[in-house]
Design a protein around this motif. Sequence first.
Motif, PDB file in Angstrom:
ATOM      1  N   LEU A   1      50.007  39.077  48.772  1.00 36.09           N
ATOM      2  CA  LEU A   1      49.843  39.895  47.713  1.00 36.09           C
ATOM      3  C   LEU A   1      48.542  40.090  47.052  1.00 36.09           C
ATOM      4  CD1 LEU A   1      53.156  38.358  45.948  1.00 36.09           C
ATOM      5  CD2 LEU A   1      52.874  40.506  47.329  1.00 36.09           C
ATOM      6  N   VAL A   2      47.730  39.180  46.995  1.00 36.50           N
ATOM      7  CA  VAL A   2      46.258  39.287  46.525  1.00 36.50           C
ATOM      8  C   VAL A   2      45.414  40.227  47.624  1.00 36.50           C
ATOM      9  CG1 VAL A   2      44.194  37.892  46.154  1.00 36.50           C
ATOM     10  CG2 VAL A   2      46.255  37.091  45.172  1.00 36.50           C
ATOM     11  N   ILE A   3      45.498  40.098  48.795  1.00 33.64           N
ATOM     12  CA  ILE A   3      44.881  40.734  49.548  1.00 33.64           C
ATOM     13  C   ILE A   3      45.414  42.381  49.746  1.00 33.64           C
ATOM     14  CG2 ILE A   3      44.527  41.048  52.197  1.00 33.64           C
ATOM     15  CD1 ILE A   3      43.025  38.772  51.318  1.00 33.64           C
ATOM     16  N   THR A   4      46.692  42.422  49.488  1.00 29.83           N
ATOM     17  CA  THR A   4      47.018  43.884  49.446  1.00 29.83           C
ATOM     18  C   THR A   4      46.651  44.289  48.333  1.00 29.83           C
ATOM     19  OG1 THR A   4      49.104  43.025  48.758  1.00 29.83           O
ATOM     20  CG2 THR A   4      49.098  43.520  50.991  1.00 29.83           C
ATOM     21  N   GLN A   5      46.692  43.691  47.029  1.00 30.44           N
ATOM     22  CA  GLN A   5      46.099  44.293  45.899  1.00 30.44           C
ATOM     23  C   GLN A   5      44.560  44.611  45.911  1.00 30.44           C
ATOM     24  OE1 GLN A   5      47.850  45.121  43.072  1.00 30.44           O
ATOM     25  NE2 GLN A   5      49.767  44.840  44.279  1.00 30.44           N
ATOM     26  N   LEU A   6      44.018  43.986  46.552  1.00 30.10           N
ATOM     27  CA  LEU A   6      42.487  44.074  46.746  1.00 30.10           C
ATOM     28  C   LEU A   6      42.198  45.047  47.956  1.00 30.10           C
ATOM     29  CD1 LEU A   6      41.083  40.385  46.540  1.00 30.10           C
ATOM     30  CD2 LEU A   6      41.137  42.049  44.745  1.00 30.10           C
ATOM     31  N   ARG A   7      43.142  45.634  48.389  1.00 30.13           N
ATOM     32  CA  ARG A   7      43.112  46.758  49.533  1.00 30.13           C
ATOM     33  C   ARG A   7      42.339  46.169  50.513  1.00 30.13           C
ATOM     34  NH1 ARG A   7      44.827  51.733  47.424  1.00 30.13           N
ATOM     35  NH2 ARG A   7      44.653  51.801  44.952  1.00 30.13           N
TER      36      ARG A   7
END
Length: 296
Positions: free
Chosen positions: A148-154
């Motif tokens: 989730l963190v990686i996807t939010q950071l694109r």
Amino acid sequence: MTTDLRGAPGRPSAPPAPTALRRPNRPRANLPGGLGALVWLAVVGVPLYALLAATFKEKSDYLDNGPLALPSDPTLGNYAKVWHSGFPTYLLNTALVTVAVVAIVIALAVPVGYAVVRSRSLLSRAAFRAFLLGLAIPSQAVIIPVYLVITQLRLYDTLLAVILPTAAFSLPVCVLILAGSMRDIDEEMYEAMAVDGAGQTRTLLRLVIPMSRAGISTVGVYAALQAWNGFLFPLILTQSASQRVLTLGLYDYVAEFRVDTPALLTAVVLSMLPIFVVYLFARRQLINGLMGVGGK
């Protein structure tokens, strides 16, 4: 006949006793130890022989004669097949991830370890406990929050998505190793640097880092192994073939109804050679650094 001190004849002296013939101390043969060594040699050597022999076999030769048979017609075709099937891209991606992880870990673990050893503040102690807590958290338990963190950071489907979590989960062990290595530096050396007017930065650069080369080498090898052999983060956080690393590239030789075992084992041999060479050059520093984990 012998004479005493007065010149009178005395009793004949007894001849010296012959010295006992001593047999040279020969080491006794340790039959159980030798048998155990042979068994261990077979346990290690047979799989290694099967691995290397399979890389020189055709697929039909491997299936017909088995993994332990000598190659009936040795060939380098498996190495050519692997090299021309995207392996250089996987190797380059893995090398970039490994170098970046090692650089991040050393850049962060060295000052953190120095602060843990030299600082007496509650903040440094709490930070060290937080790093130790990280040893008890496996990456599998937090893969969903990491995703989730990686996807939010694109950052999804990029090499940076693999680099950052790998470095984060390597830091706790690396800080522990460096803290133990830096505790072995004599207090008198720190005092001498303070008398010379050196600040914390100069002490770190001129004293701590040169005296902690073994620990830093250990940290570098450990972080490199974690990055080179990483599987979970590349599997979850990347998707395209251009971002694939070696551990995922091995799946190119595994299909639903077939497995090209000789090509697969060839890829395994080629993927382990670079990190094996690094270990050969750094094995002494690795052992010395691990010996200092517990401090004095």
